[in-house]
Design an enzyme around this catalytic site. Structure first.
Site, PDB file in Angstrom:
ATOM      1  N   ASP A   1     -12.993  -7.055   0.788  1.00 56.90           N
ATOM      2  CA  ASP A   1     -12.563  -7.954  -0.282  1.00 56.90           C
ATOM      3  C   ASP A   1     -12.212  -9.355   0.208  1.00 56.90           C
ATOM      4  O   ASP A   1     -11.992 -10.246  -0.609  1.00 56.90           O
ATOM      5  CB  ASP A   1     -11.340  -7.356  -0.985  1.00 56.90           C
ATOM      6  CG  ASP A   1     -11.671  -6.107  -1.774  1.00 56.90           C
ATOM      7  OD1 ASP A   1     -12.784  -6.052  -2.324  1.00 56.90           O
ATOM      8  OD2 ASP A   1     -10.822  -5.203  -1.855  1.00 56.90           O
TER       9      ASP A   1
ATOM     10  N   GLU B   1      -5.282  -4.190   4.996  1.00 55.31           N
ATOM     11  CA  GLU B   1      -3.874  -4.552   4.909  1.00 55.31           C
ATOM     12  C   GLU B   1      -2.958  -3.369   5.210  1.00 55.31           C
ATOM     13  O   GLU B   1      -2.012  -3.508   5.973  1.00 55.31           O
ATOM     14  CB  GLU B   1      -3.618  -5.081   3.486  1.00 55.31           C
ATOM     15  CG  GLU B   1      -2.670  -6.238   3.437  1.00 55.31           C
ATOM     16  CD  GLU B   1      -1.411  -5.826   2.707  1.00 55.31           C
ATOM     17  OE1 GLU B   1      -1.492  -4.918   1.860  1.00 55.31           O
ATOM     18  OE2 GLU B   1      -0.340  -6.389   3.003  1.00 55.31           O
TER      19      GLU B   1
ATOM     20  N   VAL C   1      -5.678   8.715   5.211  1.00 55.10           N
ATOM     21  CA  VAL C   1      -4.469   9.434   5.629  1.00 55.10           C
ATOM     22  C   VAL C   1      -3.481   8.456   6.284  1.00 55.10           C
ATOM     23  O   VAL C   1      -3.878   7.638   7.100  1.00 55.10           O
ATOM     24  CB  VAL C   1      -4.838  10.553   6.637  1.00 55.10           C
ATOM     25  CG1 VAL C   1      -3.587  11.139   7.291  1.00 55.10           C
ATOM     26  CG2 VAL C   1      -5.654  11.626   5.945  1.00 55.10           C
TER      27      VAL C   1
END
Lengths: 340, 340, 340, 340
Positions: free
Chosen positions: B126, B102, B73
């Site tokens: 990642d 990010e 959200v």
């Protein structure tokens, strides 16, 4: 070029991945030929040398130990560089890649000073070399120690016991620090920071008082504040083996006697240096291996490969072996906030 | 100070260790009070806030997931900073610690620009944030992928099959690169480096010709050279789920059709982001947590914590979110030497 | 019915899964109420009893240790069955489920003889109960020992050393036998089969002669043939702790002295009884738990649950505690074919 | 005697341990000679046979896969027993040890009927052979599935998602049942027990309502009650590969659509059959191997080895292959008490 490889010093997860990296890149890119030197410097002075073709390194990235064998034999007291040059000449070896710890790299530096073409690869399970952010083997050792402490903690809680765990680290406390942080230990005792007997017992008591089973992680080279000499780890019997009753056992008796908390010691010992390397160590070791063969090809004699940030670089062996990388006081202080 | 914590974005091993680090140090050293905000920014806009005392974070360093819950959200489209300030004021929250990737850090930067006292903790499985050498969760993901590939390799060899493994990585190939190196893959395919269909089949064929069972590791965001658009990973159904037939499945069909080698795909998916964090990730996450509460106490608003070398530092959120850390071409080239 | 649960004796992976199985089935099917008795029989004689609702057992199947705590306190010497009946009456406890080893089950049998409604659940990490094919905890212990020996073997091979591993087993050698077979040990030494010093050294030498690093697995209760008394494991200091220099250490010295092979000992100790239970043990423990609450509901007092083939059955506690299940000579002989 | 060994059917952890057991005992005790037949029955009809000396099986107990290779080629449609006798005669093979599942053992029975001296070793990762309490490979598969579900659960809880996990089991649900019990699943769906769509959704909803992230474990061969034909697992494309959209994916869509709970599927697939065998499987496989070579030496043709209780016995191949061992309804009912 014909290149001789050797691994010296204590076993360390990732050695085979370095060997594989050196040979595969050397074979594919530079067309080098490789020979394996048996059991570290012993093979070099006793002339035990055999071909190391590409096929022999197949599938090795995940295999623990070293296919070359290792030993703590020193070439210095066994014929010196003259003998080494002789064996190298007999096999037409143009250069050496020596994979080892501080002692091995110091020998490599002497070799380089005496005109032997050599590139080093740093190996220390203790993570105590100042020229590289990390060494392979360390992550595996910390993983094994952490998993062991996780196990011991549950059994400590079931019995209401204090669990003491002695991990590797004669001179530096990196393994103890990281495994202790990872497992949420109530005290981490390292050679760099002497702590009093009172303080250790106090931490155990505080954890107990909060309803926890106290977990104390101690590096084998830790000594209590005020004790002039190292108590546990350097006493050896006539076979060079560590005498029973190391620092873990001492702390166990101390805590039990002074606090009355039932306390048990576990010494992890050789468990920490064997077996399948962690993925972190496989990647680092492979990168070290391919970088080492680049350094050989570029004739960067007297250097070793190292990790700085996320890059593999070359550093002078002289700089690399001058200072031990100890745990900085502020990193231990940071961890100590969570003790007790 | 009263500090609100939230975790946002995808699950990541180590989130709980960060929370524990923040709360334990904040409680012991600074005497801060903490509240947990439920399910990321959702809790902030829907006002789901509850006390987060020291006892609730006990034993969390090794627990996967996040006790605070997480969601995707966005607060921007749900009332914006005004709503956030309102909820903070209602609970008398003085500052926020936002743990996320990010997107989350970009929101944190906007908050800071609008005068909300906030410190970020970078979280990306990642490993794609340029301001930090590593992020927690990445090591665990690589470990799980590596162990899985090790398993798949033995079964590939028993059947003489090519095994394709699809790992996470929509935009960057770090997990594929590291797991591929660690497991000795015969091809590593990443978003940063498009490769032709012919080349992929050639690598599989070469490995097969040398008597190996080919192993191909592919990041979900990889596309073939020449293909204008991303083929696999971005097609989703009406529930936002990835459509079946991702890139791993495509490569499986391709290799089987063109080489005749029996080929099987395995998509690791959610396996990579769950479960007990590796010791590496627990240590990094704990250090991030304690450093974040230091930054809050020093009122370094608009910054996030980061790893540089072996040190934890503070960097400006603006710098931290400006560029994705992709795999440098030379690191892939280095690995590609061992392909085929 | 209101049922009291207790866990007694040494910690064992799977205890929590039993507790969960008892409570969940008892709650859902029989509508029983449960209370937890703290630290085994200690809680029963010292009256430390607390509610054990369904929520407290949530997620426990994979958690090591025991949420009830355990101790080796005996009720017999602490008030006897009268005291137990008194405490049960005070809390209106209708029946007991006692989870424990041979000692605990013998006490349970005495309770039943004295009219206390009790059902037993066998728990022995050593797998030494004759009335059940297997007990939970044993598989986890064997797994940990096997993984440890795998690790030690690689380091033994790197250094050309003989590795001795001391595992649990004071009276029976099941853990040593299974871990030794699983890891391909060159000698497995168990209490049931005394072997001469010469034979042990010969096996080590033979393995060494064939180019292997000898691996010797020894149960803590093993004694050499001809030695009248048990040498290692039963000497304890004033705190009841095993004295240093157990049988593993003795064998290490013996092999090194007589064969000249460098030899190292590792004592696994408490590592074998802690941590996450294996899937095998979780399934068996859960099945034991649900079967135990069935037995209580059917008022099969004085019985315990047991595994026979693939079925869970009920056996009389009298039969269950009469004989120790030792390793049959032919099973050891079968393994011994591969020694040396 | 000169004995030929082959492994047929799907890969299974423990195959190499059987091979090692057969060869080591055969070499040491009986002085047999061994040859390895490549890729199951393919090697027998295509005459791919090579010596299998003691050295080749060294260290194999812990190695996944099979050094002999495997395939699903049938000898019946490729020359039949005549061709097999011809190849055996050419290599002077006196007897066969065939390691495989139901299909392989049925072929072995036909061989025996036609006068070929053969002994079988049962291998089925699905644990579906009625003549033996357990088969090797099953424990490893359950362990991998359990560990995977543990991981997926934490990520399910972080996101408030329902996690569906599809495990192996086309005809029987043993892996699903054991992994589901071990990991505390909220629903376990197996081929033996059709369940309605409503019931599956209800279990997911109940778990969600109690604040848990629902975990559904489904065997690939499960079908909903009322659905006449098997929906997911038996649809294959032209290469014989399972079509995408198996039962796990179907359930995922179903639960999400009907309950509104965000749901994710993970299909474990080949992960379950590769890699290092568990210690349980290593022990069982080794015991099977040594017992098989005893059976050969005693000329018990047409039999196979089996586990009954804690003993290894010999059973007639005719009896062994007559009925599939499905999950008994009462064992599923027992587990179902804990669903929802």
């Amino acid at each position: 070029m014909k290149i001789g490889l050797l691994t010296a010093g204590g076993d360390c997860p990732g050695l085979n991945a370095v060997i594989r990296g050196v040979v595969l890149k050397g074979d594919r890119i530079y067309d080098h030929e490789f020979v394996g030197i048996k059991d570290g410097f012993r093979g070099l002075v006793e002339d035990i040398v055999s071909p190391l073709p590409r096929q022999r390194v197949r599938g090795l990235s995940k295999v623990g130990g070293t296919i070359l064998g290792t030993s703590r034999v020193s070439p210095i007291t066994n014929g010196g560089t003259e003998r080494v040059k002789e064996v190298m000449a007999r096999h037409e070896i143009d250069a050496l890649v020596t994979i080892g710890g501080e002692g091995t790299l110091t020998v490599a530096r002497m070799f380089a000073d005496d005109g032997i073409p050599v590139v080093g690869v740093p190996k220390t399970i203790d993570n105590d070399l100042s020229a590289t952010d990390r060494t392979f083997g360390f992550d595996t050792a910390v993983s094994i120690a952490t998993e062991s402490i996780d196990r011991l903690r549950t059994t400590g809680e079931a019995h209401g016991r204090c669990m003491v765990v002695e991990v590797m680290g004669r001179n530096v406390g990196w393994i103890a620090l990281h495994a202790g942080i990872a497992s949420g230990a109530h005290a981490i005792l390292i050679p760099e920071v002497p702590v009093s007997r009172e303080q250790v017992c106090e931490w155990a008591q505080q954890a107990q008082d909060r309803g926890r089973a106290p977990v104390v992680v101690v590096a084998e080279g830790f000594t209590f504040a005020g004790d002039g000499t190292q108590v546990g780890s350097d006493r050896t019997d006539e076979f060079g083996r560590k005498l029973l009753g190391g620092i873990g056992e001492q702390i166990t008796r101390l805590v039990e006697e002074r606090t009355g908390i039932e306390t048990r010691n576990t010494t992890l010992g050789h468990l920490q240096r064997g077996g399948v390397p962690s993925s972190y160590d496989r990647v680092l070791a492979t990168r070290f291996g391919t970088a080492a063969v680049d350094a050989v090809s570029a004739k960067k004699w007297g250097t070793m490969v190292a990790l700085q940030g996320i890059d593999i670089v070359n550093v002078n062996l002289r700089d690399a072996t001058s200072a031990l990388k100890t745990v900085p006081r502020d990193q231990w202080d940071e961890a100590a906030i969570l003790f007790g």
